[in-house]
Design an enzyme around this catalytic site. Structure first.
Site, PDB file in Angstrom:
ATOM      1  N   LYS A 139       0.823  -1.211   0.000  1.00 27.05           N
ATOM      2  CA  LYS A 139       0.000   0.000   0.000  1.00 27.05           C
ATOM      3  C   LYS A 139       0.859   1.263   0.000  1.00 27.05           C
ATOM      4  O   LYS A 139       0.577   2.219  -0.735  1.00 27.05           O
ATOM      5  CB  LYS A 139      -0.939  -0.012   1.213  1.00 27.05           C
ATOM      6  N   GLN A 183      -4.788  -1.569   9.762  1.00 27.14           N
ATOM      7  CA  GLN A 183      -4.669  -2.850   9.074  1.00 27.14           C
ATOM      8  C   GLN A 183      -5.279  -3.979   9.912  1.00 27.14           C
ATOM      9  O   GLN A 183      -4.960  -4.134  11.089  1.00 27.14           O
ATOM     10  CB  GLN A 183      -3.196  -3.149   8.786  1.00 27.14           C
ATOM     11  N   ASP A 206     -10.758   2.687   4.131  1.00 30.61           N
ATOM     12  CA  ASP A 206     -11.125   1.271   4.035  1.00 30.61           C
ATOM     13  C   ASP A 206     -12.622   1.096   3.784  1.00 30.61           C
ATOM     14  O   ASP A 206     -13.065   0.030   3.350  1.00 30.61           O
ATOM     15  CB  ASP A 206     -10.739   0.521   5.316  1.00 30.61           C
TER      16      ASP A 206
END
Length: 393
Positions: A139, A183, A206
């Site tokens: 990422k 995460q 997200d």
């Protein structure tokens, strides 16, 4: 004894000349083949760019736009029904992701050139999970590639829930942070749902905050979860028709399976246009034979259950499109080395499907690419309606 034949000097020269001519023609024919392949690729890309889906922005929701999309989908359907392939077209998620990242890079350059601050992504990584560290590295590399600044904030697996919530609160209030993600998975002593809801909705790249999930379910603009959005973009950019089609989503997770089903079945005329498909969702308690009864009739199968080789060739009808979201690390019985596999028996299914995504190299790169798009949306404050402002004031 055979008779020996000798060539004269003029015969040798003729033979040499013929050889040179044949080599010359061989090279030219080879070049012509490469030119034809390149021309076909250009025409394929041009046809997509000229299609209604590409020509009109995502935000367009007029009846005229939807009618154009439906006409295009009918043409796609006619073409699909009339074509017969020996093997499925393998959709390269890497190529599509490169295209999207190029779009993102151009968007960032324009944003910064207009005098705005460069978008910034903050990633919170808890513990020493090797897979999580690998995902976060991908990422941050992608962020650098498109011109987004990023940082990775490490915390030990022993971090308390309160400490993590305090960190998220600070990042929420930091004006330099545009996009924020934690995460997953997190250690067992931490409530993942509480952590996801702690991230302010307009920084939630997200798309896991309950407000973003709710707005998505109501067909309103929201921060879409990256993996489901990646699946949706694969389907759209490949030209796979969804209008009125039967779709099976194997897997009901709140972060992947459920959002994919929502994007595919919702109304194409709404604020956030959907796929107008008829969607069936299966889960761990769906018997295999019952699952097969659904998949054998499906035009599109999205496998997102995390079960290796769940979908086999006998479960797929001829010409179906198969999107494999699953990713599991298994040990190769021959080499004894670990490798990544999906939920689909790739070699078997590709002999019956019209389209199929590989693992790795399919949905994975698209997830990262859509995360970059979400970060740009967050930086531009495009998704901050009045109700979000009231909640975050």
């Amino acid at each position: 004894m055979g008779k020996t034949t000798y060539l004269s000097r003029s015969g040798i020269k003729k033979a040499q000349k013929i050889l040179c001519i044949s080599k010359y023609l061989g090279k030219r024919i080879s070049y012509l083949g490469w030119y034809l392949v390149a021309l076909l690729r250009c025409l394929e890309r041009l046809s997509w760019w000229l299609s209604p889906v590409a020509a009109v922005p995502r935000a367009a929701g007029s009846g005229l736009y939807q009618e154009k999309v439906r006409k295009q989908q009918r043409r796609d359907l006619t073409w699909d029904l009339g074509s017969r392939r020996n093997d499925a077209v393998v959709i390269s998620g890497r190529k599509l992701a490169r295209q999207i990242r190029q779009e993102a890079r151009h968007e960032v350059e324009q944003w910064v050139a207009a005098g705005n601050k460069r978008p910034h992504l903050s990633v919170v990584l808890v513990g020493e999970n090797p897979a999580s560290h690998s995902y976060v590295l991908n990422k941050t590399k992608a962020a650098a590639d498109v011109g987004i600044s990023s940082e990775t904030i490490l915390r030990p697996a022993s971090v308390t829930e309160e400490e993590l919530l305090d960190l998220i609160s600070k990042l929420n209030n930091d004006a330099n942070v545009d996009g924020l993600l934690v995460q997953l998975p997190l250690p067992e002593h931490i409530d993942e749902r509480k952590i996801c809801n702690a991230v302010t909705p307009d920084k939630d790249v997200d798309g896991f905050h309950v407000i973003n999930v709710g707005r998505m379910c109501l067909d309103q603009y929201s921060m879409l979860p990256a993996t489901p959005w990646g699946v949706w973009e694969i389907i759209k950019r490949t030209g796979i028709p969804t209008l009125g089609k039967n779709v099976v989503v194997a897997g009901r997770s709140k972060n992947v399976g459920m959002p994919i089903a929502m994007l595919l079945h919702t109304d194409g005329r709404h604020e956030r246009p959907g796929g107008d498909a008829t969607v069936t969702i299966s889960h761990r308690y769906t018997p295999k034979e019952q699952l097969k009864q659904h998949t054998i009739r499906a035009d599109i199968v999205v496998a997102a259950a995390g079960i290796p080789n769940l979908i086999t060739a006998d479960m797929i009808k001829e010409g179906a499109a198969v999107i494999d979201v699953g990713i599991t690390r298994v040990q190769d019985p021959v080499t004894a080395k670990s490798r990544l596999v999906g939920d689909v028996d790739f070699e078997g299914v590709k002999k019956k499907a019209s389209y199929i995504t590989p693992v790795p190299g399919g949905v994975g790169p698209m997830t990262v690419a859509m995360l970059m798009k979400n970060t740009i949306i967050a930086a531009k404050k495009l998704l901050k309606p009045k109700e979000l402002e009231a909640l975050t004031a």
